[in-house]
Design a protein around this motif. Structure first.
Motif, PDB file in Angstrom:
ATOM      1  N   TYR A   1      -9.063 -14.903   9.502  1.00 57.74           N
ATOM      2  CA  TYR A   1     -10.216 -15.096   8.627  1.00 57.74           C
ATOM      3  C   TYR A   1     -10.215 -16.483   7.997  1.00 57.74           C
ATOM      4  O   TYR A   1     -11.025 -16.773   7.139  1.00 57.74           O
TER       5      TYR A   1
ATOM      6  N   THR B   1      -6.139  -7.598   7.905  1.00 57.13           N
ATOM      7  CA  THR B   1      -5.852  -6.934   9.182  1.00 57.13           C
ATOM      8  C   THR B   1      -4.529  -7.412   9.758  1.00 57.13           C
ATOM      9  O   THR B   1      -4.054  -8.487   9.431  1.00 57.13           O
ATOM     10  N   TRP B   2      -3.966  -6.596  10.625  1.00 57.83           N
ATOM     11  CA  TRP B   2      -2.682  -6.927  11.246  1.00 57.83           C
ATOM     12  C   TRP B   2      -2.635  -6.291  12.643  1.00 57.83           C
ATOM     13  O   TRP B   2      -3.384  -5.359  12.937  1.00 57.83           O
ATOM     14  N   GLY B   3      -1.760  -6.798  13.467  1.00 55.07           N
ATOM     15  CA  GLY B   3      -1.528  -6.155  14.752  1.00 55.07           C
ATOM     16  C   GLY B   3      -1.885  -6.999  15.956  1.00 55.07           C
ATOM     17  O   GLY B   3      -2.760  -7.850  15.894  1.00 55.07           O
ATOM     18  N   GLU B   4      -1.188  -6.725  17.035  1.00 51.27           N
ATOM     19  CA  GLU B   4      -1.416  -7.425  18.288  1.00 51.27           C
ATOM     20  C   GLU B   4      -1.928  -6.454  19.357  1.00 51.27           C
ATOM     21  O   GLU B   4      -1.794  -5.253  19.210  1.00 51.27           O
TER      22      GLU B   4
ATOM     23  N   LEU C   1      -3.530   6.158   5.845  1.00 47.85           N
ATOM     24  CA  LEU C   1      -2.167   6.321   5.340  1.00 47.85           C
ATOM     25  C   LEU C   1      -2.064   6.303   3.827  1.00 47.85           C
ATOM     26  O   LEU C   1      -1.037   6.675   3.264  1.00 47.85           O
TER      27      LEU C   1
ATOM     28  N   TRP D   1       0.854  -1.188   0.000  1.00 48.91           N
ATOM     29  CA  TRP D   1       0.000   0.000   0.000  1.00 48.91           C
ATOM     30  C   TRP D   1       0.888   1.235   0.000  1.00 48.91           C
ATOM     31  O   TRP D   1       2.058   1.177   0.330  1.00 48.91           O
TER      32      TRP D   1
ATOM     33  N   GLU E   1      -8.142  -6.815  17.751  1.00 52.97           N
ATOM     34  CA  GLU E   1      -8.076  -6.945  16.287  1.00 52.97           C
ATOM     35  C   GLU E   1      -9.363  -6.446  15.638  1.00 52.97           C
ATOM     36  O   GLU E   1      -9.355  -5.964  14.504  1.00 52.97           O
TER      37      GLU E   1
ATOM     38  N   SER F   1      -4.840   2.126   3.495  1.00 50.06           N
ATOM     39  CA  SER F   1      -4.164   1.606   4.681  1.00 50.06           C
ATOM     40  C   SER F   1      -4.619   2.405   5.898  1.00 50.06           C
ATOM     41  O   SER F   1      -4.491   3.623   5.929  1.00 50.06           O
TER      42      SER F   1
ATOM     43  N   ARG G   1      -3.151   3.387  16.604  1.00 53.75           N
ATOM     44  CA  ARG G   1      -2.064   3.132  17.551  1.00 53.75           C
ATOM     45  C   ARG G   1      -2.616   2.581  18.871  1.00 53.75           C
ATOM     46  O   ARG G   1      -3.684   2.983  19.312  1.00 53.75           O
TER      47      ARG G   1
ATOM     48  N   PRO H   1       0.388 -11.846  10.905  1.00 54.60           N
ATOM     49  CA  PRO H   1       0.797 -10.911   9.837  1.00 54.60           C
ATOM     50  C   PRO H   1       1.868  -9.916  10.275  1.00 54.60           C
ATOM     51  O   PRO H   1       1.782  -9.330  11.341  1.00 54.60           O
TER      52      PRO H   1
ATOM     53  N   MET I   1      -4.465   2.798  10.163  1.00 56.94           N
ATOM     54  CA  MET I   1      -3.668   2.437  11.331  1.00 56.94           C
ATOM     55  C   MET I   1      -4.271   3.052  12.595  1.00 56.94           C
ATOM     56  O   MET I   1      -4.696   4.194  12.596  1.00 56.94           O
TER      57      MET I   1
ATOM     58  N   ARG J   1     -11.544  -4.288  11.984  1.00 52.68           N
ATOM     59  CA  ARG J   1     -12.739  -4.697  11.245  1.00 52.68           C
ATOM     60  C   ARG J   1     -13.769  -3.572  11.223  1.00 52.68           C
ATOM     61  O   ARG J   1     -14.433  -3.335  10.215  1.00 52.68           O
TER      62      ARG J   1
ATOM     63  N   PRO K   1       1.973   9.906   3.416  1.00 50.24           N
ATOM     64  CA  PRO K   1       2.778   9.914   4.648  1.00 50.24           C
ATOM     65  C   PRO K   1       3.708   8.707   4.770  1.00 50.24           C
ATOM     66  O   PRO K   1       4.765   8.798   5.381  1.00 50.24           O
TER      67      PRO K   1
ATOM     68  N   PRO L   1       2.790  -1.835  18.841  1.00 45.81           N
ATOM     69  CA  PRO L   1       2.717  -0.371  18.694  1.00 45.81           C
ATOM     70  C   PRO L   1       1.413   0.092  18.039  1.00 45.81           C
ATOM     71  O   PRO L   1       0.960   1.205  18.298  1.00 45.81           O
ATOM     72  N   ALA L   2       0.825  -0.751  17.195  1.00 46.26           N
ATOM     73  CA  ALA L   2      -0.358  -0.322  16.456  1.00 46.26           C
ATOM     74  C   ALA L   2      -1.050  -1.545  15.884  1.00 46.26           C
ATOM     75  O   ALA L   2      -0.530  -2.659  15.938  1.00 46.26           O
TER      76      ALA L   2
ATOM     77  N   LEU M   1       5.691  -3.349  12.564  1.00 35.81           N
ATOM     78  CA  LEU M   1       4.591  -2.981  13.449  1.00 35.81           C
ATOM     79  C   LEU M   1       3.884  -4.175  14.081  1.00 35.81           C
ATOM     80  O   LEU M   1       3.119  -4.019  15.024  1.00 35.81           O
ATOM     81  N   SER M   2       4.085  -5.361  13.530  1.00 36.46           N
ATOM     82  CA  SER M   2       3.401  -6.542  14.080  1.00 36.46           C
ATOM     83  C   SER M   2       4.048  -7.817  13.577  1.00 36.46           C
ATOM     84  O   SER M   2       4.877  -7.784  12.668  1.00 36.46           O
TER      85      SER M   2
END
Lengths: 363, 363, 363, 363
Positions: free
Chosen positions: C229, D14-17, D68, B15, D136, D88, D92, B86, D90, D140, B21, D21-22, B68-69
């Motif tokens: 998913y 989707t991504w992240g925990e 983003l 992306w 997470e 994208s 935080r 991911p 995000m 969504r 940014p 950080p985000a 970031l993850s």
């Protein structure tokens, strides 16, 4: 695209081996209400059919297609149409020879998938190359005929041979009406006798020869395709490279673009006499940044010489012993010839898919 | 593969626009427990980074990647590893110039995606080419660094330039150690001064020039890939053709195969001095029937000259008026140079995906 | 999953209409070297076959399956095995009655797909419901038989009916050996006479009745599935909900979980007498956070009553005129019965796919 | 749908925990020219936001979304719009507590993904549940806000709670205007004090409780969806079952359909006072044979009680030793509450995807 399925929304799944009872495909995602009968498909299959002249394999297959699902003769409509459900097409194999496969069964023919299939799967249908046989392309041609129906008459896809070995057509003599007038799909009548003589020689010496196929799609509207990994050029490259024996794909100026300077390569834009957007050249081959420009989409691909040879080559057998191998049987001395309708079909499949993708995102 | 996602099981979704940014990617399907820190990725990004010498764009970007993850510093392991979830990577854009985009905003630069994007989407981020900018390839390089980790040390991917304009390397002088010793990723030291002088000239005359990039993957085991529409050569062709400015892709003998006879092209098999399966040649470029042969996978691609030119070209603006256009700003006189690490990255992504696909089907 | 294809790596594409010449599926991604003959598949098809007793449709179909591709009798192996290439399966329709479809052809039966198909596609094969007929599920059962081969003997999938109308089995009397001893796939022998009498009544009154099917997969190792998913419960829900007439899917405590408190619902963990990881309960039905726990996977689904009724219901015809409609012909008074082998097959397909996905990512 | 990507054409990755950080998502395939700013998304995020009252987790997160990529402020249009390129988003994480995770890090909490993640991946981010955390779902909800923009004002998606434990709403008192007037998304004002008292009790006793969420989509045109494996009900089931803690999904009469007779279940058709096609009931929940009927789409799902408990439960640690475990920290006593906006978002995502799929196939 996954294993044996091609396309995002116009999805073609092919199946079958060279010497199994049949081969075919399932076409999913076809729009409804498109008139479709077996004869619409048969014409394209006939162009690809083996045994039509001495320059192609002598295997005899009628390649008659049966439509097993996905069409219906509705009273409200004028004849048989697609229903939007999966279209299952089947072509029976009729000329599987009951010959002894003894030697081939146990050996790896160089240039063929024998060794790699054995290494990966530990088993393979060795009769006529099994799944790796170019007979699989009959299913593509059938699918391509359906794809053309989706594209409609406004889009014309034309394939032809531009080169056999070092013998190339004279581009100033291209006449598309010639293509179906000779056994080589040549658009240049003047090269036909040269190719005839050359191929005769190749055939008699028990070897084979490579070729270059060009496919042009005209009438494609501006904007089909999608960034970044579903670029129309990316889809085309993938489709063409999946055809047996293809070793290179180029679009527009292709490898020639490497030698051009920016101002030479720029397809400058202007307004034509009707005030319509036009380009002074087509070095980009009808695609820019993943999208169609509205110009002809021009694709070329190189086809390697048939790997089945009557002259002995060094190889190994399944026991990993060194052997000399001769591939008897029926082969195309130049597989590039029959690749022409296959390449047209793949272009049609990509474009039909892109048409549906385009409609999905931008309406 | 769909829109902005690449890969079946090792899936990369990129992306970002040139002057937004940030840009980045999400890598999904990565196996767990692979050591991974930002510095593992940064090395590859640095090779692609702009502004490193006068032969590439003067845009200044540090291209620092943030993870970031998808990674975790586990006590049980030795440092930070992938978790199987991911991996989100982000690279901030820092050198977006606040210049006036007035002219570019309203015009269509030939050879760029401006016209087709406007035609398809009706809107585009025109700053620096927006989504069509080759800045997107930074995300690919980042993903490629992760892919290489999956492949492990046994597989080595090496890219280099073989041609700029008509000036080609001398293949007898190839020394892979030279590649990182010159600003052109040239494996032939002797051509470096030629290219330097030639590119200086090109740059000063306000034009640009095409190139050919070759990528070799060695150490790939036999049997990766999948028939028929996920052939390894098909996946590679798709991946490479999706890189900005690529107009042709060939494997092994590629377009040269069109001129070969079957017995010349046959990569005969034998047992080497250690009794291991070997080939006398590699005209097939390490792939047969969709699967890797265990030989080097050899891919070449042509890169068209940058379409951003300081010399005026004829074009149209969004009002469909004829104009002369000059693209001021910072450009690569030969985008082929920085395409080298990008092509390596795409090769790594394809191979990582094929490794996982192979494991899925045959264990 | 797309249109008529199910699965990521073990991919099943089905085709065919109720009264077309045949129906079938193409299975792609099957691992090689799995022994497979038509008789391996036929057993499962026979369990689903119509016309076996008075509680199911009286349509007579032998449902004989033909394997058209993807297997080979190799000398090295012991009999016919999968080759890793697409497996094409075909079942001919033999009992398509040449009755007059006049009324049905022009009308929309409530609860069927008639109206929505006409609205979407503008055309439909109305003979026996066309593509929307539960005959399509024969192809699923065939695919499921192949999936079971991939799973191996260690994984056992058992389906049964737990409820017809308000008449529910007594869970204290469950004996899985009973399932194939009665026409209802009931694991509780005591309810069989109740169901017999009840269904006779339903059938004679020209109506139909709903049911609940339960499927249990035991022997699934811990860790199959994938966040977020492609959660195993998400895949199962999708698979089951795609079966004709299914209106609800639940896993473990399912809708009952809504009434539980956290400490009641907690499947506490302990070490069993052999020191192996065990759970005190299975409210989560063998799945947690998208992955299998190693416990039995327990799924239930509700099946609505057949919408084909001998009692008249109000409806519309294609001219949008109000009509009374009776669906003559052969129907299942309780489609839930024959849904049992179909639900087992879908469970097998999901698990085979998850097995391959798991192997891909974590080796 | 694959791993962490949802959708065919409207694709959300989707991504992240929980304590990274985000977190965020990439939305691909969005049509262009849809007005979109962060504030369009923020409203939905605010409804799901933690810490808003004593009935939800006390974690404090502003959940501010940043866009983003994928949007552009075009002069020709009125403000910022989507460009058709990947969006994208995000968010935080700001309230990750630097607490000691010592105990949780080494233990497996029953009902959570701890054990299965460790078993599958051999490593996991244990902070706040890592990737398995319901955090997470913020991504969504953000994606759902974009999906709603694609659907337009004509389609309205409304979620609410119908049951907490055994306390169910009175369906005769449903008033959708009440939903946002109480902390439970209850459409029945009369149950609010009951739930308040009940949840207080649950919370104080250190346990948690399950719930049922219902989502209704009105205004969906007839014909969206696709047979056979992309049935709209199949897509919905998959989407809902992928939400944390969901254990059952039903459509229309759902599990109640098992008790209905055919003539009771038939949603008879007629022409309403305006001569428009109408149904006398909606037992099928707005879907038939995989396609929408034009009626309200009605979906219910059961949510299990939060597995994080202040009362000790028996479990194991990573060394496979038996332990008692208490999950300190901030938890939702009834995760069903905050599942409401998440379920709405998933419905929106499925429908946006189906809208694009429909457009692709039938124009």
């Amino acid at each position: 695209m996954s294993y044996n399925t091609f396309g995002h929304l116009f999805r073609v799944t092919t199946w079958g081996e060279s010497h199994g009872p049949a081969l075919g495909c399932v076409i999913d995602g076809c729009p409804p209400n498109i008139p479709l009968t077996a004869s619409d498909i048969q014409g394209d299959l006939d162009r690809r059919k083996p045994g039509q002249n001495k320059f192609v394999t002598q295997r005899r297959e009628d390649d008659l297609v049966e439509i097993l699902s996905g069409v219906f003769e509705d009273d409200d409509t004028n004849g048989q149409v697609t229903t939007g459900t999966p279209i299952s097409l089947m072509i029976r194999n009729t000329d599987q020879r009951s010959k002894d496969y003894g030697e081939i069964a146990k050996a790896w023919r160089p240039g063929h998938g024998d060794y790699v299939y054995d290494a990966k799967y530990g088993v393979r249908d060795y009769r006529g190359g099994g799944r790796t046989s170019a007979r699989e392309t009959a299913a593509r041609v059938a699918a391509g005929a359906v794809a053309k129906k989706i594209l409609g008459d406004g889009i014309k896809i034309t394939g032809y041979l531009t080169k056999i070995g070092k013998h190339e057509i004279d581009r100033t003599k291209i006449d598309l009406n010639q293509i179906n007038q000779n056994p080589f799909f040549s658009p240049d009548a003047s090269i036909v006798p040269v190719w005839e003589e050359y191929l005769d020689e190749i055939r008699k010496s028990g070897t084979s020869i490579g070729a270059v196929v060009e496919v042009v799609a005209s009438g494609v509207p501006v904007g089909w395709g999608a960034p970044v990994y579903a670029k129309i050029e990316s889809e085309i490259a993938s489709a063409m490279m999946s055809i047996n024996a293809v070793k290179g794909v180029e679009i527009g100026a292709g490898f020639g673009a490497a030698e051009l300077m920016g101002h030479e390569n720029a397809d400058e834009m202007y307004l034509d006499e009707n005030g319509k957007i036009a380009f002074k050249s087509n070095n980009n081959g009808g695609v820019l940044a993943g999208l169609s420009t509205g110009q002809d989409i021009v694709v070329r691909m190189s086809i390697k010489p048939t790997s089945s040879l009557l002259t002995p080559v060094k190889s190994l057998n399944r026991k990993q012993e060194e052997i000399d191998i001769i591939t008897k049987g029926r082969h195309d001395p130049c597989v590039g010839i029959r690749a022409v309708p296959v390449a047209e079909a793949m272009m049609a499949c990509v474009l039909a898919d892109m048409k549906l993708m385009h409609r999905a995102q931008v309406g």
